[in-house]
Enzyme design. Structure first.
Site, PDB file in Angstrom:
ATOM      1  CB  SER A 156      -0.946  -0.026   1.212  1.00 41.72           C
ATOM      2  OG  SER A 156      -1.880   1.035   1.151  1.00 41.72           O
ATOM      3  CG  HIS A 182      -4.205  -1.074  -0.725  1.00 40.97           C
ATOM      4  ND1 HIS A 182      -3.927  -1.146   0.620  1.00 40.97           N
ATOM      5  CD2 HIS A 182      -4.735  -2.281  -1.064  1.00 40.97           C
ATOM      6  CE1 HIS A 182      -4.272  -2.340   1.082  1.00 40.97           C
ATOM      7  NE2 HIS A 182      -4.752  -3.052   0.068  1.00 40.97           N
ATOM      8  CG  ASP A 278      -5.446  -5.889   2.549  1.00 37.84           C
ATOM      9  OD1 ASP A 278      -6.051  -6.957   2.781  1.00 37.84           O
ATOM     10  OD2 ASP A 278      -5.181  -5.492   1.398  1.00 37.84           O
TER      11      ASP A 278
END
Length: 335
Positions: A156, A182, A278
Site C-alpha cells: 500500500s 492499493h 490488509d
C-alpha cells in the site's frame, strides 16, 4: 481484434437490456444480441462456433450451478452475473468463466455509460481469451501440478516505489507474480504501463482470464478484488467487484487466501510497506498451507503497518530490508 461473440441477456428489466444493446450492438466482435425471459431459455440460443456470453440478472434469477456447469461442458459459455447488491458475488462459483458486475440502482446517462463500459471490457476479454495461446506462452504458463512457485505480493503506502525497486533488482524471467497494490481508481493501469515500459519483465493491469506465467507480473485493478483460479488446467486470475475488506478493494487478503487454497506450499507470500492490516490474515492462511512468507522490515518501510500486522499475527517467517527481498523471492521460488 475479438470476433464471434453471441450475447444473450437473461433479464426482463428493460433499462438493463436497452443499455447493453445500445452499448454493444455496433461492436465489430458482436455476432448477435438476444434477450430471453429466463436463463434456461438461453440454451436454445447457444452456438457451438461462437463465444456465448450470458448476462444473468441475479435480482430476478438465482444462480443455477448444475445447469451452468452442464452447458459450459458442452459449449463455450461465459456468464456475466449482475445485481444491485455486491454481496451476491459470494453465491457465484469459483470459476474464471464467471464474473460479477454490480448494476446501477438507476440507469441515468452517466451510470449507463459506466456500466456499459465495464460490460464491454468484460465481453472483449472473454472473446479474446478464446484465441489459443501461442507455444511460447504455453511453455511459460503455470499449472497447479507444476513445481514452479508463484509469488503473491501485497502493498500500500510506499508500495509503488517498493515494487519498482524489486523489479529493477530481478531478472526478466521472474517467477509468476500477482500483486495487490492499493491505489485510486484508474491509476493501476497507468502504473503497470509505466513499469512495463521501464523494465524487461511483462507488467500489466490484470483482467479476468489473464494467465500466470514466468516473466509476467499481474497487478490487480483498482476497485476490483483479484483471486487466482484454475482455468483449462492452468492458473489464471479473476477480477471482480465485491465487498471492501479493511475498507479497501482490491484486498491482499482475498488474493492471499486464494493462493493458499489453490497453490499451498508452491507459493511465496510477501507483504511490503503499507498502512493498515490488509494481508495479515491472508498471509497467515498461506503460511498454514505451507507457503514461505516474507515481510519488509520496519527500517525500509514508508509505513510499517501491513508488515507489522502480519508479523504480530505470526504470519511472517522472515523480515528483510527491501533491497534483500528480491534475492529472497528468487531463492525461495527455486526451493
Amino acid at each position: 481484434m475479438p470476433d464471434g461473440a453471441r450475447l444473450i441477456i437473461a433479464a426482463s428489466q428493460q433499462d438493463l437490456i436497452a443499455a447493453v444493446k445500445s452499448g454493444l450492438e455496433r461492436k465489430p466482435y458482436i455476432e448477435s444480441i438476444v434477450s430471453v425471459p429466463r436463463p434456461m431459455d438461453a440454451e436454445n440460443k447457444l452456438n457451438r462456433n461462437s463465444t456465448n456470453i450470458i448476462i444473468w440478472d441475479m435480482d430476478e434469477f438465482p444462480p443455477n450451478h448444475t445447469w451452468t456447469k452442464s452447458i459450459q461442458s458442452r459449449n463455450t459459455v461465459y456468464i456475466i452475473y449482475t445485481s444491485l447488491s455486491s454481496g451476491k458475488y459470494s453465491l457465484l462459483p469459483q470459476s474464471g468463466n464467471d464474473v460479477f458486475l454490480q448494476k446501477p440502482a438507476v440507469f441515468t446517462p452517466i451510470t449507463t455509460t459506466r456500466f456499459v463500459s465495464t460490460v464491454t471490457d468484460q465481453v472483449s476479454t472473454m472473446v479474446t481469451r478464446q484465441k489459443p495461446p501461442n507455444m511460447r506462452d504455453l511453455v511459460k504458463m503455470v499449472g497447479t501440478n507444476d513445481r514452479q512457485k508463484i509469488i503473491a505480493i501485497g502493498s500500500s503506502t510506499g508500495g509503488t516505489n517498493a515494487l519498482e525497486d524489486l523489479l529493477k533488482r530481478m531478472p526478466p524471467d521472474i517467477p509468476p507474480m500477482v500483486v495487490v497494490q492499493h491505489m485510486p481508481s484508474g491509476f493501476t493501469k497507468l502504473f503497470a504501463d509505466r513499469l512495463n515500459a521501464l523494465y524487461p519483465q511483462e507488467i500489466r493491469e490484470a483482467q479476468s482470464g489473464d494467465f500466470l506465467m514466468r516473466g509476467r507480473m499481474l497487478i490487480a485493478p483498482a476497485d476490483r478484488h483479484m483471486r487466482i483460479v484454475q482455468q483449462q488446467g492452468k492458473l489464471a486470475v479473476e477480477c471482480y467487484v465485491g465487498t471492501r475488506i479493511h475498507g479497501v478493494m482490491p484486498a491482499a487478503d482475498i488474493l492471499f487466501e486464494s493462493v493458499a487454497k489453490i497453490m499451498g506450499k508452491n507459493s511465496v507470500g510477501v507483504v511490503l510497506t503499507g498502512m493498515g492490516n490488509d494481508g495479515a490474515k491472508g498471509l497467515m492462511h498461506m503460511k498454514m498451507a505451507g507457503a514461505k512468507t516474507i515481510g519488509q522490515d520496519e527500517a525500509t518501510c514508508v509505513v510499517y503497518g501491513m508488515p507489522k500486522a502480519a508479523m504480530e499475527l505470526g504470519a511472517v517467517e522472515r523480515e528483510y530490508p527491501l533491497d534483500r527481498i528480491p534475492e529472497a523471492i528468487l531463492r525461495l521460488s527455486r526451493g
